[in-house]
Design a protein around this motif. Structure first.
Motif, short mmCIF file in Angstrom:
data_model
loop_
_atom_site.label_atom_id
_atom_site.label_comp_id
_atom_site.label_asym_id
_atom_site.label_seq_id
_atom_site.Cartn_x
_atom_site.Cartn_y
_atom_site.Cartn_z
N SER A 347 -9.75 -1.52 30.35
CA SER A 347 -8.17 -1.73 31.27
C SER A 347 -8.45 -1.36 32.75
O SER A 347 -9.19 -1.09 33.41
N LEU A 364 -10.92 -8.60 30.33
CA LEU A 364 -10.54 -6.94 29.89
C LEU A 364 -9.07 -6.97 29.06
O LEU A 364 -9.16 -8.54 28.38
N SER A 365 -8.94 -6.07 28.43
CA SER A 365 -8.05 -6.25 27.50
C SER A 365 -6.55 -5.67 27.75
O SER A 365 -6.02 -6.22 27.53
N TYR A 366 -6.34 -4.81 28.80
CA TYR A 366 -4.36 -4.86 29.36
C TYR A 366 -5.60 -4.45 31.20
O TYR A 366 -6.21 -4.01 31.36
N ALA A 367 -4.64 -4.92 31.98
CA ALA A 367 -4.17 -5.21 32.99
C ALA A 367 -3.09 -4.20 33.83
O ALA A 367 -1.70 -5.21 33.07
N LEU A 379 -6.38 -11.72 38.56
CA LEU A 379 -7.03 -11.78 37.27
C LEU A 379 -7.21 -12.88 36.36
O LEU A 379 -6.97 -13.59 35.58
N ILE A 382 -7.41 -11.08 30.62
CA ILE A 382 -6.76 -10.21 29.96
C ILE A 382 -6.43 -11.22 28.23
O ILE A 382 -5.15 -11.43 28.00
N VAL A 386 -0.47 -7.86 30.61
CA VAL A 386 -0.56 -7.54 31.47
C VAL A 386 0.93 -7.15 32.27
O VAL A 386 1.71 -8.02 31.52
N ALA A 400 -4.15 -14.91 30.52
CA ALA A 400 -3.60 -13.77 30.10
C ALA A 400 -2.93 -14.41 28.82
O ALA A 400 -2.79 -15.23 28.42
#
Length: 581
Positions: A347, A364-367, A379, A382, A386, A400
């Motif tokens: 994250s 990444l998994s989360y932003a 980004l 993701i 997001v 994402a």
């Protein structure tokens, strides 16, 4: 039953002789043990402002809903799809799909691709829709940020004329609460509601009627949707009543009251630990392992503390990623680049950055982007979700799975998203556009997190209500029925590509060399036209019949105009920052 009330069967202290009572939570001085944490993802990315998903009567409605879904579930394990949820909740099919997609994005495991979800995960997801977020805190040094946070906007007079809601929000400088404060708030919520949550997972003991409730290990595992240990230990491994179960034999069901006592005891230990750390921080005794690390390049770290853990339970060697979050915070008038080697954990949060360019070129998994203004934020990839909240005049370029936009003004979102962009809250003058950039490792990063570049629903925003029922602030009467303002698609003639310098070294045959998200025809035609116009101008300049002195004058004039544009647009600072890097 009213919210927060403890079920009679949960409060009972007696239990059948066949079930061993769990040991009480350990105190300091015992062997090294673990700290129970809330899973932040359901609370940060899993709340939906849909009134029919919010229940204020504790378990009364949700228990009946669970029974209904179990009776018409697809198979064992019991799963429900969007049509089943539509029928059970009396919501639209679009809202049912949104509910299941949102649940899938915050599960602690990879969801099945069929779009359905396990009934008890759905029930827990619906239960936490009653959660109220912590009120955003004022900045500890508001004078220091006065020169970077825009105090006025062309919309302020318009907003104040609309309603007290917009007036409050347009004059509020919001800053996200600290990690420690949010975690304590989430733990307190779970402590208050744990009796109801366990009741929803429990079932009557065989031969005991409805007066005595038990939890099987399979039902107990669903608590992992809301809680986990900081070192990555599964709940079933940490719980004394399931830790030594024979994998070849079904585990004996456990008294729901005993499970409740064990969980609450561990939550109390965690809350006490958080309070001690906050006190230490206030006394300037914060150490490197503190939960709230507000430095720009830091990530939150795990801390080993005292809690209840069965003897012999091991701590995974690679457990640090479980709770780690990378922060990019307080950047002003600068450029920042984050590559995979700079990221710790799944994250990332970009907080309170102004008049800057932020590159997050990593999977990444989360932003989360919160409280930013006059910035460009890229980004890279993701895989889960997001969220962009309380931003002004920000350009977000994101590839994402899904994105949620809340309470933003005058922002542009260039998106490559597999699900409809969700727009909630008090938004004004938002624009959406197709994804417009690439870097050499983008396709590899997209594959790592499971984002499909052949699917882009950037131009299908789903708009929900203006008021977020999970917001702790009060709202004027009648505003809850007002739909949020949607986003408009950018004019193709205004659409431009965004160039990312190559910070990854030499290209390989597998390097991304083009935008992997196909452009819609109207935008591709506009790009082609612009490129053709540029070629025509270049050829006209090259073919013009001028002597050497006039050619030098022309070149000098072009350079002067370009330099003036760099300074006027603010891009000159980005060039200096990138040159320094």
């Amino acid at each position: 039953m009213v919210e927060g009330q403890v079920e009679p069967s949960m409060a009972a202290s007696s239990s059948p002789p066949s079930v061993d009572a769990p040991a009480p939570a350990a105190t300091s001085g015992r062997s090294p043990q673990l700290l129970l944490r809330p899973r932040r993802e359901p609370f940060e990315h899993g709340l939906l402002p849909i009134p029919k998903l919010i229940f204020s009567d504790g378990t009364q409605t949700l228990a009946a809903l669970a029974d209904k879904l179990l009776h018409r579930s697809i198979s064992s394990p019991h799963r429900a799809d969007a049509p089943a949820l539509t029928d059970a909740l009396q919501i639209s099919l679009d809202h049912a799909r949104l509910t299941l997609d949102t649940l899938a994005s915050v599960l602690p495991f990879e969801p099945d691709p069929d779009g359905a979800a396990e009934v008890h995960d759905i029930v827990l997801f619906l239960y936490i829709q009653s959660y109220k977020r912590l009120v955003p805190r004022p900045h500890k040094d508001s004078a220091a940020i006065a020169d970077v946070w825009p105090s006025t906007s062309a919309f302020d007079g318009y907003l104040s004329a609309l309603s007290p809601l917009q007036l409050v929000r347009s004059n509020s400088r919001r800053f996200m609460p600290s990690q420690a404060d949010e975690e304590a708030h989430q733990l307190s919520y779970l402590q208050k509601h744990m009796a109801n949550i366990i009741t929803l997972l429990a079932e009557p003991a065989e031969g005991e009627g409805n007066e005595y409730l038990v939890l099987t290990m399979e039902r107990f595992e669903h608590l992992g949707f809301l809680l986990h240990f900081s070192e990555g230990i599964p709940l079933t491994q940490a719980a004394p009543f399931f830790a030594n179960s024979d994998p070849d034999m079904p585990a004996v069901p456990v008294s729901a009251a005993q499970v409740h006592d064990w969980v609450v005891q561990n939550i109390v230990v965690s809350l006490e630990h958080n309070a001690e750390k906050v006190l230490a921080k206030d006394n300037n005794m914060q150490n490197a392992a503190d939960l709230d690390v507000p430095m720009t390049d830091s990530c939150s770290s795990h801390t080993r503390v005292q809690s209840s853990l069965p003897p012999g339970t091991s701590v995974p060697a690679n457990s640090t990623h479980v709770t780690s979050v990378t922060f990019v915070e307080g950047i002003s008038k600068a450029s920042v680049v984050k590559q995979p080697c700079d990221i710790k954990g799944p994250s990332l949060k970009v907080l309170n950055c102004h008049d800057s360019v932020i590159y997050i070129l990593a999977p990444l998994s989360y932003a989360t982007i919160y409280g930013c203004s006059d910035a460009t934020i890229v980004l890279g990839a993701i895989g889960k979700a997001v969220k962009v909240e309380h931003c002004e005049r920000v350009q977000v370029i994101a590839a994402a799975k899904r994105i949620c936009i809340a309470n933003c003004r005058e922002c542009l979102f260039c998106l490559g998203v597999n699900q409809q962009p969700l727009i909630v809250g008090d938004n004004h003058k938002l624009q959406v556009a197709p994804f417009n950039t690439y870097y050499s490792q983008l396709e590899d990063h997209l594959a790592q997190v499971g984002v499909d570049s052949s699917i882009n629903r950037w131009d299908e925003p789903l708009v929900l209500g203006m008021v977020d029922p999970h917001d702790s602030l009060s709202h004027p009467a009648g505003v809850s029925d007002v739909q949020a303002e949607s986003a408009t698609c950018i004019d193709p003639d205004q659409f431009t590509n965004f160039l990312i310098p190559n910070w990854f070294g030499a290209d390989s045959p597998q390097s991304t060399k083009y935008n992997p998200f196909p452009l819609p025809e109207i935008y591709r035609a506009s790009q082609k036209k612009k490129h053709s116009n540029l070629t025509d101008v270049q050829e006209a300049i090259r073919d013009v019949q001028l002597d050497e002195n006039r050619k030098r004058e022309l070149a000098s004039a072009l350079h002067v105009h370009f330099r003036d544009w760099l300074y006027a647009s603010g891009n000159i600072r980005q060039l200096y920052c990138l040159q320094a890097d």
